[in-house]
Write a protein that holds these residues in place. Sequence first.
Motif, PDB file in Angstrom:
ATOM      1  N   ILE A 124     -15.552  13.093   7.390  1.00 35.00           N
ATOM      2  CA  ILE A 124     -14.542  13.834   6.641  1.00 35.00           C
ATOM      3  C   ILE A 124     -15.198  14.660   5.541  1.00 35.00           C
ATOM      4  O   ILE A 124     -14.858  15.831   5.324  1.00 35.00           O
ATOM      5  CB  ILE A 124     -13.508  12.863   6.045  1.00 35.00           C
ATOM      6  N   GLN A 125     -16.170  14.059   4.851  1.00 33.48           N
ATOM      7  CA  GLN A 125     -16.852  14.763   3.772  1.00 33.48           C
ATOM      8  C   GLN A 125     -17.592  15.998   4.302  1.00 33.48           C
ATOM      9  O   GLN A 125     -17.576  17.064   3.679  1.00 33.48           O
ATOM     10  CB  GLN A 125     -17.835  13.812   3.071  1.00 33.48           C
ATOM     11  N   TYR A 126     -18.205  15.859   5.472  1.00 35.20           N
ATOM     12  CA  TYR A 126     -18.921  16.993   6.070  1.00 35.20           C
ATOM     13  C   TYR A 126     -17.942  18.074   6.544  1.00 35.20           C
ATOM     14  O   TYR A 126     -18.122  19.265   6.255  1.00 35.20           O
ATOM     15  CB  TYR A 126     -19.756  16.509   7.254  1.00 35.20           C
ATOM     16  N   LEU A 127     -16.887  17.673   7.247  1.00 35.10           N
ATOM     17  CA  LEU A 127     -15.926  18.640   7.777  1.00 35.10           C
ATOM     18  C   LEU A 127     -15.204  19.389   6.665  1.00 35.10           C
ATOM     19  O   LEU A 127     -14.852  20.563   6.819  1.00 35.10           O
ATOM     20  CB  LEU A 127     -14.904  17.922   8.670  1.00 35.10           C
ATOM     21  N   GLU A 128     -14.983  18.723   5.543  1.00 37.41           N
ATOM     22  CA  GLU A 128     -14.302  19.371   4.430  1.00 37.41           C
ATOM     23  C   GLU A 128     -15.164  20.466   3.801  1.00 37.41           C
ATOM     24  O   GLU A 128     -14.645  21.420   3.210  1.00 37.41           O
ATOM     25  CB  GLU A 128     -13.944  18.302   3.381  1.00 37.41           C
ATOM     26  N   ALA A 129     -16.489  20.357   3.976  1.00 39.43           N
ATOM     27  CA  ALA A 129     -17.416  21.250   3.259  1.00 39.43           C
ATOM     28  C   ALA A 129     -17.923  22.417   4.093  1.00 39.43           C
ATOM     29  O   ALA A 129     -18.552  23.322   3.548  1.00 39.43           O
ATOM     30  CB  ALA A 129     -18.603  20.439   2.744  1.00 39.43           C
ATOM     31  N   VAL A 130     -17.686  22.415   5.408  1.00 38.39           N
ATOM     32  CA  VAL A 130     -18.260  23.464   6.263  1.00 38.39           C
ATOM     33  C   VAL A 130     -17.149  24.283   6.916  1.00 38.39           C
ATOM     34  O   VAL A 130     -16.022  23.809   7.076  1.00 38.39           O
ATOM     35  CB  VAL A 130     -19.173  22.846   7.354  1.00 38.39           C
ATOM     36  N   PRO A 131     -17.460  25.511   7.323  1.00 39.13           N
ATOM     37  CA  PRO A 131     -16.442  26.346   7.988  1.00 39.13           C
ATOM     38  C   PRO A 131     -16.197  25.900   9.423  1.00 39.13           C
ATOM     39  O   PRO A 131     -17.067  25.303  10.052  1.00 39.13           O
ATOM     40  CB  PRO A 131     -17.052  27.748   7.943  1.00 39.13           C
ATOM     41  N   TRP A 132     -15.002  26.201   9.945  1.00 39.00           N
ATOM     42  CA  TRP A 132     -14.652  25.907  11.335  1.00 39.00           C
ATOM     43  C   TRP A 132     -14.288  27.204  12.034  1.00 39.00           C
ATOM     44  O   TRP A 132     -13.748  28.120  11.420  1.00 39.00           O
ATOM     45  CB  TRP A 132     -13.436  24.976  11.434  1.00 39.00           C
ATOM     46  N   ASP A 133     -14.552  27.260  13.323  1.00 38.64           N
ATOM     47  CA  ASP A 133     -14.000  28.369  14.099  1.00 38.64           C
ATOM     48  C   ASP A 133     -12.612  27.954  14.597  1.00 38.64           C
ATOM     49  O   ASP A 133     -12.149  26.837  14.356  1.00 38.64           O
ATOM     50  CB  ASP A 133     -14.915  28.781  15.258  1.00 38.64           C
ATOM     51  N   GLU A 134     -11.937  28.859  15.283  1.00 39.75           N
ATOM     52  CA  GLU A 134     -10.546  28.607  15.673  1.00 39.75           C
ATOM     53  C   GLU A 134     -10.413  27.398  16.596  1.00 39.75           C
ATOM     54  O   GLU A 134      -9.509  26.573  16.427  1.00 39.75           O
ATOM     55  CB  GLU A 134      -9.974  29.852  16.365  1.00 39.75           C
ATOM     56  N   LYS A 135     -11.323  27.278  17.562  1.00 37.54           N
ATOM     57  CA  LYS A 135     -11.258  26.160  18.501  1.00 37.54           C
ATOM     58  C   LYS A 135     -11.522  24.833  17.791  1.00 37.54           C
ATOM     59  O   LYS A 135     -10.863  23.820  18.059  1.00 37.54           O
ATOM     60  CB  LYS A 135     -12.266  26.362  19.627  1.00 37.54           C
ATOM     61  N   GLU A 136     -12.485  24.838  16.886  1.00 36.88           N
ATOM     62  CA  GLU A 136     -12.786  23.625  16.121  1.00 36.88           C
ATOM     63  C   GLU A 136     -11.618  23.224  15.240  1.00 36.88           C
ATOM     64  O   GLU A 136     -11.328  22.032  15.093  1.00 36.88           O
ATOM     65  CB  GLU A 136     -14.047  23.854  15.283  1.00 36.88           C
ATOM     66  N   GLU A 137     -10.937  24.211  14.676  1.00 32.81           N
ATOM     67  CA  GLU A 137      -9.787  23.899  13.832  1.00 32.81           C
ATOM     68  C   GLU A 137      -8.679  23.230  14.630  1.00 32.81           C
ATOM     69  O   GLU A 137      -8.002  22.322  14.140  1.00 32.81           O
ATOM     70  CB  GLU A 137      -9.257  25.181  13.169  1.00 32.81           C
ATOM     71  N   GLU A 138      -8.491  23.666  15.870  1.00 33.88           N
ATOM     72  CA  GLU A 138      -7.495  23.032  16.733  1.00 33.88           C
ATOM     73  C   GLU A 138      -7.842  21.568  16.967  1.00 33.88           C
ATOM     74  O   GLU A 138      -6.960  20.702  16.984  1.00 33.88           O
ATOM     75  CB  GLU A 138      -7.407  23.780  18.061  1.00 33.88           C
ATOM     76  N   GLU A 139      -9.135  21.273  17.147  1.00 34.91           N
ATOM     77  CA  GLU A 139      -9.564  19.888  17.337  1.00 34.91           C
ATOM     78  C   GLU A 139      -9.350  19.064  16.069  1.00 34.91           C
ATOM     79  O   GLU A 139      -8.950  17.897  16.127  1.00 34.91           O
ATOM     80  CB  GLU A 139     -11.047  19.853  17.742  1.00 34.91           C
ATOM     81  N   VAL A 140      -9.624  19.672  14.933  1.00 32.25           N
ATOM     82  CA  VAL A 140      -9.404  18.980  13.663  1.00 32.25           C
ATOM     83  C   VAL A 140      -7.935  18.599  13.517  1.00 32.25           C
ATOM     84  O   VAL A 140      -7.586  17.482  13.121  1.00 32.25           O
ATOM     85  CB  VAL A 140      -9.852  19.863  12.480  1.00 32.25           C
ATOM     86  N   LEU A 141      -7.047  19.526  13.869  1.00 29.32           N
ATOM     87  CA  LEU A 141      -5.612  19.272  13.755  1.00 29.32           C
ATOM     88  C   LEU A 141      -5.157  18.143  14.682  1.00 29.32           C
ATOM     89  O   LEU A 141      -4.197  17.435  14.379  1.00 29.32           O
ATOM     90  CB  LEU A 141      -4.832  20.553  14.059  1.00 29.32           C
ATOM     91  N   LYS A 142      -5.819  17.986  15.814  1.00 35.27           N
ATOM     92  CA  LYS A 142      -5.490  16.894  16.727  1.00 35.27           C
ATOM     93  C   LYS A 142      -5.920  15.537  16.163  1.00 35.27           C
ATOM     94  O   LYS A 142      -5.274  14.515  16.409  1.00 35.27           O
ATOM     95  CB  LYS A 142      -6.161  17.115  18.082  1.00 35.27           C
TER      96      LYS A 142
END
Length: 439
Positions: A124-142
Motif C-alpha cells: 500500500i505504501q509503495y502503490l500510494e507513492a508511484v503513478p499508475w497507468d489506466e489498466k493498473e488503476e483498474e486493478e487497484v480499484l478491484k
Amino acid sequence: MEKRSIAQGYTFGDKNTSDITILLKSWEGRPEFLHCHSAILIKKSKFFADRLSLDYSTCRTNEPMSCIQVPCKVSEYDHYLKLLKLMYLSEDSLLESWDSVKSTLGVLRASIDLNCNSVTQSCIQYLEAVPWDEKEEEEVLKIIPKLGPAAVPILARIQPVNFDAAKNVFISAVRFSTCIERSFPPFTDELKTSAQEQMEYMLTQDEDAPLLTADEAVRSEVRTGLINLFTTFESELISMMQVNLKRSAEEAEKGLLQSLSDLEWMCCMLPKMEMMKDFVSCWADITDKLLSVLQNEVYILGLWEVKVKVIELVGKALDAIGYGSIVLPAPLRVQFLKTWLPYLRKMKPLLDLKSKDEFSACRLDADLCQNIEGAIVSLILALPSGDQAEIFGEWMQSAEQLSFPDLSEAFEVWCYRTKTAKRRLFVGLNEAGNHTVSL
C-alpha cells in the motif's frame, strides 16, 4: 530477494534449517516444494499462524504439520513465491524490494489471501507513492474493497474532489485558456489545447456525471473569457487591415485563424452551460466588422481557410437559433439571417471551386452544409409570414441562389400556410364567437 534477515537469522529455501515445507500447487502446473521456517511464517502470516497453531483437535498425531499446501494459479505462482521470500526481509528492505506496480499488485493479492499484514502495508505504501497507468488503476480499484480501512492512503488519489476545489481549477483553466491573466508565462499551444480539451471533458454529460455543474461564479468567468476572446478576435481583424504597417499578411492570417479556433472551442463549451446566447450576441456585434474584412477587395480572393472557419461558426450560431436552443426576438432572428444568408450563398460556390483538391483546407464539409441548410429552414419557418415572403422572394430572384441553401421545403410550407391562413383564421374566430372581424 535472498537477503538474510539479521533479526530472524533465517534464509528462505535453506533446507538445513527449514522445519516446514510449503507446497505451491497450481491447477495447471506441477507442484513446487519450498523450504521455509515456521517461526517466520507464524510471525508474518495469520494464514500460516492458524495452520501451524498447536491446536491438534483435527490432527491424528502429536507431531506438528511438516507441509502446508497453498493452491494458486499458474499466473499467480511468481507472486506467491515472491511473497514467501519477502517474509524473510526486514521492514526497510521490504519497502526497497518493489520494482513495478504490476508486480506489487500481484504480491498484494497474494498477501491479502495469506493475510500477511506487514507485506500488505508495504504494498500500500509503495502503490500510494508511484503513478499508475489506466489498466493498473483498474486493478487497484478491484483490490481496494478487500483492503478495508487500510486502503485509505490509496483512495486519497482517486476519491471525488469537492465542488469548490473543482470550481477553482476550472476557473483557473478558463483564465489560462482565454488569456484573461496576462501574467501567465508563454505556455505552448499544446498545453493550451490540452487545457481546453479537459475543460470541455469536465462539463461533458456521458456515462459518468459531469465533474462540474456550472454555478454563477463559473458562468461569470466563462462569460468574461468569451468577451476576451472576441476582443482578441476584433484586434486580429483590425490587424488584417494594417498588414503593411505592423505585420505580414501571413502572420495576421495565422493570428486570425487561432482566434477563430478559440471561439470554436468556446462553441463546444457554451451549450453545455446553456450560454450559447452569449456567443450569438457577441458574434452579432462583430459581424459588420468581420464582413468588412472578408469582403474587402484586398481579400476577396484570399483568406480561404478563415472563410471556412467563419462559416463553421456561423453554422453553430444558426443551429442554436434555428432549433430553439436560444430564444431571440423575431427582428433579431431576421437580421441575423438577412446578414449571413447572402454571404453563404456567395461563398459556397467559390469554396467549392477553390477546393478541387480532396484534402484542401478550403473544402466545406458536406455534413456542415446540410446542418446549416436544416437550421436555416427551421429558422425561416419560425419567422412571421411576411418576413418569410421577403426571404423567398429574394431567394428566387437568381438561379445561382437556389442550390445552397435549398429553401424548397420551407417554401412549400409557406405556400400551404399562406393559402389556408384566412380559412383557418376565419374558422378559429367563428369558434370563438367573434363574427365582427373582417378578413
